[in-house]
Design a protein around this motif. Structure first.
Motif: not given
Length: 169
Positions: A37-57
């Protein structure tokens, strides 16, 4: 770095294993093979559900990132339009080992899991001095060619002279 792939036929379809040493940079792959998609959202999480990186649009959100990962994650925004949402994690620590999830928020929903294996400290390279040979010269390919070339010249000179005994002493 060693990457092992176990694949199926889903949209985001592989469980990767990435092996690194403490202090290395780990490349955590996340490839989306459908139309991006033209704008996409991604979320990277580690084994403990810590936010490694969010990519918003298509924009990395560094502010929401867990303290554990601040300054250690690189995202390749120039590759998003090709469906590549991989990240790199530098200065890997033993505590970073485990399964990471890359969640791609698209209508059909896609997820990729990457298992990071940290194999301890990198082995130190040891250098040893060459063994003493008692003054004997080493035979190298170059020295062997030179020896064969000089022997060939002696034979050639012998064939050009009447008395070979005077050349080959």
């Amino acid at each position: 770095m060693l990457i092992i792939l176990v694949c199926s036929l889903n949209t985001v379809r592989c469980l990767d294993e990435v092996r690194v040493y403490i202090g290395d940079v780990a490349l955590l792959p996340c490839i989306y093979n459908n139309t991006v998609p033209e704008k996409v959202t991604i979320s990277w999480r580690d084994k403990d559900n810590n936010n490694v990186l969010d990519i918003k649009e298509n924009i990395p959100d560094w502010k929401s990132q867990s303290e554990k990962f601040k300054g250690r994650v690189t995202s390749f925004s120039n590759l998003y339009k090709e469906g590549n949402f991989s990240i790199s994690l530098k200065e890997v620590q033993q505590g970073d080992a485990g399964v990471y999830e890359c969640n791609i928020k698209v209508p059909e929903g896609s997820q990729r899991k990457v298992k990071l294996i940290v194999t301890g400290e990198r082995p130190k390279k040891t250098t040893t001095a060459p063994a003493q040979t008692g003054g004997a010269a080493a035979v190298t390919p170059a020295s062997l060619r030179l020896l064969l070339l000089s022997a060939g010249l002696s034979v050639l000179l012998c064939s050009l002279t009447v008395n070979c005994n005077s050349i080959l002493l």
